[in-house]
Design a protein around this motif. Structure first.
Motif, mmCIF file in Angstrom:
data_model
loop_
_atom_site.group_PDB
_atom_site.id
_atom_site.type_symbol
_atom_site.label_atom_id
_atom_site.label_comp_id
_atom_site.label_asym_id
_atom_site.label_seq_id
_atom_site.Cartn_x
_atom_site.Cartn_y
_atom_site.Cartn_z
ATOM 1 N N SER A 239 0.834 -1.203 0.000
ATOM 2 C CA SER A 239 0.000 0.000 0.000
ATOM 3 C C SER A 239 0.870 1.254 0.000
ATOM 4 O O SER A 239 0.605 2.215 -0.744
ATOM 5 C CB SER A 239 -0.924 0.010 1.220
ATOM 6 N N ASP A 240 1.916 1.243 0.809
ATOM 7 C CA ASP A 240 2.817 2.407 0.876
ATOM 8 C C ASP A 240 3.527 2.656 -0.448
ATOM 9 O O ASP A 240 3.854 3.808 -0.773
ATOM 10 C CB ASP A 240 3.859 2.192 1.985
ATOM 11 N N GLY A 242 2.261 2.017 -3.442
ATOM 12 C CA GLY A 242 1.327 2.269 -4.532
ATOM 13 C C GLY A 242 0.992 1.039 -5.364
ATOM 14 O O GLY A 242 0.463 1.157 -6.472
ATOM 15 N N PHE A 244 -1.324 -1.183 -5.081
ATOM 16 C CA PHE A 244 -2.748 -1.386 -5.351
ATOM 17 C C PHE A 244 -3.342 -0.281 -6.215
ATOM 18 O O PHE A 244 -4.527 -0.337 -6.562
ATOM 19 C CB PHE A 244 -3.506 -1.520 -4.028
ATOM 20 N N ASP A 245 -2.525 0.720 -6.557
ATOM 21 C CA ASP A 245 -2.978 1.780 -7.459
ATOM 22 C C ASP A 245 -2.676 1.450 -8.919
ATOM 23 O O ASP A 245 -3.064 2.195 -9.824
ATOM 24 C CB ASP A 245 -2.299 3.110 -7.097
ATOM 25 N N GLN A 246 -1.960 0.337 -9.143
ATOM 26 C CA GLN A 246 -1.620 -0.064 -10.500
ATOM 27 C C GLN A 246 -2.848 -0.673 -11.188
ATOM 28 O O GLN A 246 -3.775 -1.147 -10.532
ATOM 29 C CB GLN A 246 -0.485 -1.099 -10.484
ATOM 30 N N ASP A 247 -2.836 -0.667 -12.503
ATOM 31 C CA ASP A 247 -3.943 -1.234 -13.271
ATOM 32 C C ASP A 247 -3.719 -2.736 -13.431
ATOM 33 O O ASP A 247 -3.313 -3.220 -14.500
ATOM 34 C CB ASP A 247 -4.024 -0.546 -14.644
ATOM 35 N N PRO A 269 -7.149 -3.508 0.989
ATOM 36 C CA PRO A 269 -7.772 -2.633 -0.013
ATOM 37 C C PRO A 269 -9.055 -3.234 -0.578
ATOM 38 O O PRO A 269 -9.170 -4.453 -0.738
ATOM 39 C CB PRO A 269 -6.691 -2.507 -1.091
#
Length: 400
Positions: A239-240, A242, A244-247, A269
């Motif tokens: 999470s730190d 990023g 889980f922000d990837q597609d 998440p």
């Protein structure tokens, strides 16, 4: 002679009566220390609940149940020593437990020497009901092949083409990737299994290099088979960074373990796929409703699959001992073969050909927080039928 014979008969009768009054002992071996200790704690809770219920209703064969529990420490040698202690020193009548696939592989060949049946309630390697199967080892929980066949169906429908993995560097992680890949290629021959994979050692505390390497590889989907404290640490670090922000489609093979969800809370998440061997809210039958309600009342939390597995194993032994009419190890082991019994997952059967139950995994997406239990809920839930995801006996390598 008549007096001596009567006296001898009296002694034998007295010994038989005493044996009938002695409690039946179950021996359990789980991880009770280190980063995965919560699994052992949940298992003990499920086991205690089942024993209390059975004892309140007259016990088994007119005798009360007791248990002894030992710490495997996630180590095969330690687990073997623990099982021998339970059988030879504590005089247990049956064995249950085992959390790690590597430990299960290590202990399987020892169990017949003990002449005492073992029901595996957690460890998922298919080998112990496959090429390493024997007359004394049974498993009532979902194995890797069953779980990965369900995962592959979801992955094939997701649209993600290029897949990689992050998993522990031993049987569970390696076999999860192998069987997922096989099943995915059957569902979607165009899927690509990437060579850029990550297998940190079990018990690693730092996952940053592995997380970065996977993000740099730019996959469409990631199968993650980390578990226990490793998975908790991974999620926080990912999470730190990023991650889980990837597609990407992200699938945690045992992410819906209550032990993990309890530890992470809102840090898990939303929207990622979570797999589990049992989900407390996925089975609408009287046994499951009663189990969940009793567990919540007793422990004020949702039962994990390890709690359910231990709970079910106690009831399986009750059924087998009553079927056999004895607690004799070889006879109880024989009674388990082909036996069906009622569990929170419904009626399940130990298949005679390999001693694996025909059970399927549950997969769902991490949803909003469940206010009742303080964990993520599951949405878009898929409960797979064990008959659809279990290989035929002749495909397992088992020869009994």
């Amino acid at each position: 002679m008549a007096v001596a014979a009567l006296a001898a008969a009296g002694i034998v009768g007295s010994m038989a009566a005493q044996a009938a009054e002695d409690p039946i002992k179950l021996g359990a071996v789980y991880i009770r220390s280190g980063s995965a200790s919560s699994y052992g704690a949940f298992a003990e809770q499920g086991m205690k609940l089942a024993i209390e219920q059975i004892n309140d209703n007259g016990g088994v064969l007119g005798r009360q149940l007791e248990y002894e529990i030992e710490d495997s420490q996630g180590n095969s040698g330690t687990a073997i020593q623990a099982m021998r202690k339970l059988v030879y020193q504590e005089n247990v009548d049956a064995l249950m437990g085992i959390d790690s696939s590597g430990v299960a592989q290590g202990v399987a060949s020892t169990v017949p020497q003990l002449q005492t049946p073992l029901i595996i309630t957690h460890a998922a390697t298919p080998d112990v009901t496959g090429k390493m199967c024997n007359d004394y080892v049974y498993r009532l929980s979902v194995n890797i092949v069953q779980n990965m066949r369900g995962a592959a169906e979801i992955a094939a429908d997701s649209g993600a083409k290029r897949w990689t993995t992050i998993g522990p560097d031993y049987a569970f992680g390696r076999q999860s990737w192998d069987f997922f890949g096989q099943a995915l290629k059957e569902k979607n021959p165009d899927a690509e299994l990437m060579s850029e994979t990550a297998f940190p050692r079990f018990g690693a505390e730092e996952f940053t290099p592995f997380i970065n390497s996977i993000m740099d590889a730019d996959p469409d989907g990631v199968l993650i088979s980390l578990w226990g404290g490793d998975l908790v640490n991974f999620v926080r670090q990912a999470s730190d960074l990023g991650f889980f922000d990837q597609d990407m489609e992200i699938m945690f093979t045992v992410g819906a373990a209550t032990e993990v969800l309890d530890a992470l809370g809102e840090q898990m998440p939303e929207g990622v796929w979570l797999g589990t061997r049992y989900w407390f809210d996925a089975y609408d039958n009287p046994t499951n409703r009663d189990f969940v309600a009793a567990y919540k009342e007793r422990y004020d939390k949702a039962p994990s699959y390890n709690a359910e597995g231990a709970y079910a194993a106690v009831y399986a032994y009750k059924a087998a001992m009553e079927k056999a009419g004895t607690t004799d190890g070889p006879k109880v082991a024989e009674a388990l073969s082909g036996m069906s019994f009622d569990s929170p997952m419904g009626e399940i059967t130990f298949r005679a050909g390999d001693h694996q139950t025909l059970v399927g995994p549950t997969w769902g997406k991490a949803g909003p927080m469940d206010d009742e239990f303080g964990i993520r809920s599951l949405t878009d839930v898929h409960v797979f039928d064990g008959k659809d995801v279990t290989p035929a006996v002749e495909e397992t390598g088992c020869s009994l």
